[in-house]
Scaffold this motif. Structure first.
Motif, PDB file in Angstrom:
ATOM      1  N   ASN A   1       0.605  11.701   6.749  1.00 28.99           N
ATOM      2  CA  ASN A   1      -0.837  11.749   6.995  1.00 28.99           C
ATOM      3  C   ASN A   1      -1.642  11.184   5.823  1.00 28.99           C
ATOM      4  O   ASN A   1      -2.613  11.786   5.355  1.00 28.99           O
ATOM      5  CB  ASN A   1      -1.251  13.198   7.302  1.00 28.99           C
ATOM      6  N   LEU A   2      -1.208  10.028   5.338  1.00 25.29           N
ATOM      7  CA  LEU A   2      -1.928   9.384   4.237  1.00 25.29           C
ATOM      8  C   LEU A   2      -3.188   8.723   4.791  1.00 25.29           C
ATOM      9  O   LEU A   2      -3.195   8.196   5.899  1.00 25.29           O
ATOM     10  CB  LEU A   2      -1.036   8.338   3.554  1.00 25.29           C
ATOM     11  N   LEU A   3      -4.232   8.752   3.987  1.00 23.82           N
ATOM     12  CA  LEU A   3      -5.489   8.114   4.386  1.00 23.82           C
ATOM     13  C   LEU A   3      -5.270   6.601   4.535  1.00 23.82           C
ATOM     14  O   LEU A   3      -5.820   5.969   5.427  1.00 23.82           O
ATOM     15  CB  LEU A   3      -6.539   8.410   3.308  1.00 23.82           C
ATOM     16  N   MET A   4      -4.447   6.047   3.657  1.00 30.34           N
ATOM     17  CA  MET A   4      -4.090   4.626   3.744  1.00 30.34           C
ATOM     18  C   MET A   4      -2.986   4.317   2.741  1.00 30.34           C
ATOM     19  O   MET A   4      -2.741   5.099   1.817  1.00 30.34           O
ATOM     20  CB  MET A   4      -5.307   3.712   3.489  1.00 30.34           C
ATOM     21  N   ILE A   5      -2.316   3.172   2.962  1.00 28.82           N
ATOM     22  CA  ILE A   5      -1.339   2.653   1.999  1.00 28.82           C
ATOM     23  C   ILE A   5      -1.923   1.347   1.472  1.00 28.82           C
ATOM     24  O   ILE A   5      -2.158   0.411   2.234  1.00 28.82           O
ATOM     25  CB  ILE A   5       0.028   2.364   2.667  1.00 28.82           C
ATOM     26  N   GLU A   6      -2.153   1.324   0.154  1.00 27.13           N
ATOM     27  CA  GLU A   6      -2.827   0.163  -0.431  1.00 27.13           C
ATOM     28  C   GLU A   6      -1.812  -0.853  -0.954  1.00 27.13           C
ATOM     29  O   GLU A   6      -0.886  -0.500  -1.685  1.00 27.13           O
ATOM     30  CB  GLU A   6      -3.735   0.675  -1.564  1.00 27.13           C
ATOM     31  N   GLN A   7      -2.031  -2.099  -0.579  1.00 26.44           N
ATOM     32  CA  GLN A   7      -1.268  -3.266  -1.058  1.00 26.44           C
ATOM     33  C   GLN A   7       0.233  -2.981  -1.245  1.00 26.44           C
ATOM     34  O   GLN A   7       0.749  -3.109  -2.361  1.00 26.44           O
ATOM     35  CB  GLN A   7      -1.854  -3.767  -2.377  1.00 26.44           C
ATOM     36  N   PRO A   8       0.927  -2.651  -0.151  1.00 25.00           N
ATOM     37  CA  PRO A   8       2.370  -2.422  -0.315  1.00 25.00           C
ATOM     38  C   PRO A   8       3.141  -3.695  -0.653  1.00 25.00           C
ATOM     39  O   PRO A   8       4.063  -3.651  -1.460  1.00 25.00           O
ATOM     40  CB  PRO A   8       2.808  -1.872   1.052  1.00 25.00           C
ATOM     41  N   LEU A   9       2.754  -4.834  -0.059  1.00 23.49           N
ATOM     42  CA  LEU A   9       3.559  -6.063  -0.184  1.00 23.49           C
ATOM     43  C   LEU A   9       2.901  -7.069  -1.121  1.00 23.49           C
ATOM     44  O   LEU A   9       1.898  -6.775  -1.763  1.00 23.49           O
ATOM     45  CB  LEU A   9       3.787  -6.658   1.214  1.00 23.49           C
ATOM     46  N   ASP A  10       3.473  -8.256  -1.178  1.00 27.71           N
ATOM     47  CA  ASP A  10       3.120  -9.265  -2.172  1.00 27.71           C
ATOM     48  C   ASP A  10       1.614  -9.496  -2.370  1.00 27.71           C
ATOM     49  O   ASP A  10       0.831  -9.430  -1.430  1.00 27.71           O
ATOM     50  CB  ASP A  10       3.799 -10.579  -1.786  1.00 27.71           C
ATOM     51  N   TYR A  11       1.249  -9.837  -3.599  1.00 28.21           N
ATOM     52  CA  TYR A  11      -0.178  -9.907  -3.971  1.00 28.21           C
ATOM     53  C   TYR A  11      -0.961 -11.020  -3.287  1.00 28.21           C
ATOM     54  O   TYR A  11      -2.191 -11.012  -3.322  1.00 28.21           O
ATOM     55  CB  TYR A  11      -0.333 -10.012  -5.499  1.00 28.21           C
ATOM     56  N   ASN A  12      -0.268 -11.996  -2.702  1.00 30.77           N
ATOM     57  CA  ASN A  12      -0.999 -13.049  -1.998  1.00 30.77           C
ATOM     58  C   ASN A  12      -0.815 -12.966  -0.494  1.00 30.77           C
ATOM     59  O   ASN A  12      -1.361 -13.765   0.245  1.00 30.77           O
ATOM     60  CB  ASN A  12      -0.480 -14.427  -2.434  1.00 30.77           C
TER      61      ASN A  12
END
Ligand code: OSB
Ligand code: MG
Length: 369
Positions: free
Chosen positions: A208-219
């Motif tokens: 129940n996370l509010l969101m997952i921020e930038q899991p994958l590559d930066y571009n």
């Protein structure tokens, strides 16, 4: 408004606590502080670069170089109607959004002061308090992390974000959820995973996370779009969104449902407002990120967070979460309801303590025509 003078200074301040993310540790936080004089007013802004190209390819040195050799000569002596004209002046420079944002945002401060209006008002803000959130770095042990989370909750932060990386993820989140089943919790990977880690990322979907921020590559936008279809938790993009077009593409292919807007990352307030508008028109929300700024950068972030499309808590904590003593007055404080007041005085609405600033200054240069 006529741009009469631009001053750059490298400032280095010591954080109260080391901040660790998937890309490294920070204790001494550098930044470039920009001061601009337009007509007879002064405007301030902050470029939250690091010494190395970790979060972004921009560094203290690249920002100084691009400013000194291109942005400043192209800007000094110009007559502008509005800072909204600035992105067009520097559009021949590819990338280097942080360097551009430093001048753009200082121009916004001047622009607001010339009208004797607070910055939030000229940006189109609609709130006089913004909902605060706190970003907590990677710690040596989960017990240590739990202690810090408890302290931040006691201080009144309504939303907790933790940094994750491979090996510091599912177990950590599991333990936090055991201790705090109901808090607003989100995670930020700063691009530390790939689609080979799908199993781990899928497990994070159960908390129940509010969101997952930038899991994958930066571009990346493509792999995130693939991932967003496989998990129910909202993906939030930070590093991948560098301009309005990135946000439009991310929306079209479903790379994320939330955007973390950092004005420095997208070249300033003008583009931040555009991204916020676009996202809101499509029924989605944004929040304002942070880069461990001093009170100068924080004042700009607070003003942006007053925009209507900002519906999630922002990474904007009180001054005392970062610094023994901030370089502005009044410092940013957390209210009992977990909010931070938006300054009402003209421009960024806080006073720069020039003596404090002087103490932390490592290099200074003034440019005039
Ligand atoms: O990814 O949001 C990030 C700090 C430095 C670089 C990147 C990030 C961060 C934070 C800190 O999360 C947020 C804050 O300023 O409180
Ligand atoms: Mg982030």
């Amino acid at each position: 408004m006529k741009v009469r003078l631009i001053e750059l200074r490298i400032v280095e301040m010591k954080l109260k606590e080391e901040f660790e993310t998937s890309f490294g540790k920070t204790l001494l936080r550098p930044c470039i502080i920009v001061r601009i004089i337009c007509d007879d007013v002064e405007g301030w802004a902050e470029i939250p670069v690091e010494y190395g190209p970790w979060y972004s390819y921009e560094t203290v040195k690249t920002a100084w170089h691009i400013l000194e050799d291109y942005i400043i000569p192209w800007t000094l002596g110009r007559e502008l109607e509005s800072p909204r004209e600035f992105p067009n002046i520097v559009k021949g420079i590819r990338g280097h959004n942080m360097a551009k944002a430093g001048v753009e945002m200082a121009l916004w401060d001047c622009y607001a002061r010339l009208q004797s209006k607070p910055l939030y008002e000229v940006l189109g803000g609609v709130r006089d308090r913004i909902v605060s959130g706190v970003s907590i770095g990677i710690k040596r042990t989960v017990d240590e992390l739990i202690n810090v989370i408890q302290r931040r909750l006691d201080e009144g932060y309504p939303r907790i974000k933790i940094k994750i990386k491979p090996g510091w993820d599912v177990e950590v989140v599991e333990r936090i959820r055991r201790e705090y089943p109901d808090i607003m919790l989100q995670v930020d990977a700063n691009a530390a995973y790939t689609l080979n880690d799908l199993e781990t990322l899928r497990k994070l979907d159960d908390y129940n996370l509010l969101m997952i921020e930038q899991p994958l590559d930066y571009n990346d936008l493509i792999d995130h779009s693939y991932l967003q279809k496989l998990i129910k938790t909202d993906i939030c993009l930070d590093e991948s969104i560098k301009c309005l077009e990135d946000a439009v593409r991310a929306y079209r292919i479903g790379s994320c449902r939330v955007v973390n807007i950092k004005p420095a990352r997208v070249g300033g307030h003008t583009t931040s407002i555009e991204i916020q508008k676009f996202w809101m028109q499509h029924g989605l929300g944004v929040w304002i990120g942070g880069m461990l700024e001093t009170g100068i950068g924080r004042a700009h972030n607070v003003a942006l967070a007053s925009l209507p499309g900002v519906i999630y808590p922002s990474d904007i904590s009180a001054s005392n979460r970062y610094w023994e003593k901030d370089i502005v007055e009044p410092e940013f404080m957390l209210n009992n309801d977990g909010t931070i007041d938006v300054p009402k005085k003209p421009g960024i609405g806080v006073e720069v303590l020039e003596k404090e600033l002087e103490k932390h200054t490592r290099r200074i240069k003034i440019y005039r025509r």
